[in-house]
Design a protein around this motif. Structure first.
Motif, short mmCIF file in Angstrom:
data_model
loop_
_atom_site.label_atom_id
_atom_site.label_comp_id
_atom_site.label_asym_id
_atom_site.label_seq_id
_atom_site.Cartn_x
_atom_site.Cartn_y
_atom_site.Cartn_z
N GLN A 124 1.36 0.14 -8.94
CA GLN A 124 3.41 -0.16 -9.36
C GLN A 124 3.20 -1.16 -10.56
N CYS A 162 2.53 -6.09 -11.93
CA CYS A 162 3.15 -4.92 -11.19
C CYS A 162 3.49 -5.61 -9.58
N ASP A 177 2.92 -4.77 -6.85
CA ASP A 177 1.80 -5.05 -6.02
C ASP A 177 0.26 -5.44 -6.02
N PRO A 224 -3.77 5.33 -12.10
CA PRO A 224 -2.55 6.44 -11.23
C PRO A 224 -1.74 5.05 -10.56
N SER A 225 -0.31 5.01 -11.47
CA SER A 225 0.52 3.98 -11.33
C SER A 225 0.36 3.29 -9.72
N HIS A 226 0.18 4.15 -8.50
CA HIS A 226 0.33 3.80 -7.26
C HIS A 226 -0.21 3.34 -6.76
N THR A 279 -3.90 11.16 -13.11
CA THR A 279 -4.35 11.81 -12.04
C THR A 279 -5.79 12.77 -12.51
N ARG A 316 7.32 5.08 -13.47
CA ARG A 316 6.29 4.42 -13.54
C ARG A 316 5.53 4.70 -15.18
N ASN A 323 1.72 6.50 -15.86
CA ASN A 323 0.90 7.24 -15.06
C ASN A 323 -0.31 7.70 -16.98
#
Length: 205
Positions: free
Chosen positions: A178, A71, A73, A173-175, A193, A165, A167
């Protein structure tokens, strides 16, 4: 540092055979219950009785093959107290065994449970994208083993630009991290989501 590489998974082709999982386990001689790649069977839906006594249904099922997503992050890196888990010069998340104290913080903080403790080696281990093979311009063993060609890899920017990305449930969730994972979703796939109840069968081997 962003990853230079991303995995691509075509959920419309995956038949859940686990060849990718077995090939990885064999290539790295992984012990029982240590799997760098896992295949989740995602199912949901129900049957409903209609006023005329007939039944209708919205049952669905699909497979998702997932390993470490290296990732942008990575929560595992942030959680590591010794710096053993880190991003290298190629943007891949790797573990320096000489610095790992086996505290498992990386595994507890990774939403994908990618880092896994190896009892035999007494330190954390995980997918490194077959770094030795990449250095020789060779594909990861999981990619080569897939009989349906559902797995692939390539430049991160190219794959993410084309597919976005990942999801898709049962992934988070990808956020959040990342992930450098692009997925061509199955027609019945559920977004990460949503609140749809799913059963993710991650069989241990």
């Amino acid at each position: 540092m962003n990853s230079k590489y991303a995995f691509y998974m075509d959920s419309t082709k995956c038949m859940g055979c686990k060849a990718c999982m077995i090939a990885c386990k064999d290539a790295y001689n992984l012990p029982l219950n240590v799997n760098y790649r896992r295949v989740a069977e995602c199912v949901g839906g129900d049957w409903f009785i209609q006023p005329d006594g007939t039944y209708s249904q919205n049952v669905f099922a699909y497979y998702l093959s997932v390993s470490c997503n290296h990732c942008n992050d990575p929560k595992c890196v942030a959680a590591c107290p010794t710096g053993a888990t880190h991003k290298n010069e190629n943007g891949l998340v790797v573990i320096d065994a000489s610095r790992c104290v086996g505290c498992k913080n990386c595994s507890w903080n990774c939403p994908y449970s990618a880092p896994q403790f190896n009892e035999e080696k007494q330190h954390m281990t995980k997918c490194d994208f077959c770094a030795d093979r990449l250095a020789q311009n060779l594909a990861p063993v999981c990619v080569l083993s897939c009989p349906a060609r559902a797995l692939d890899f390539g430049p991160t920017e190219e794959l993410i630009a084309k597919y976005g990305r990942a999801n898709i449930a049962p992934l988070p969730p990808s956020h959040i991290t990342q992930p450098n994972l692009a997925v061509n979703p199955h027609q019945n796939s559920v977004k990460a989501t949503t609140n749809t109840t799913l059963l993710a069968n991650k069989e241990e081997m």
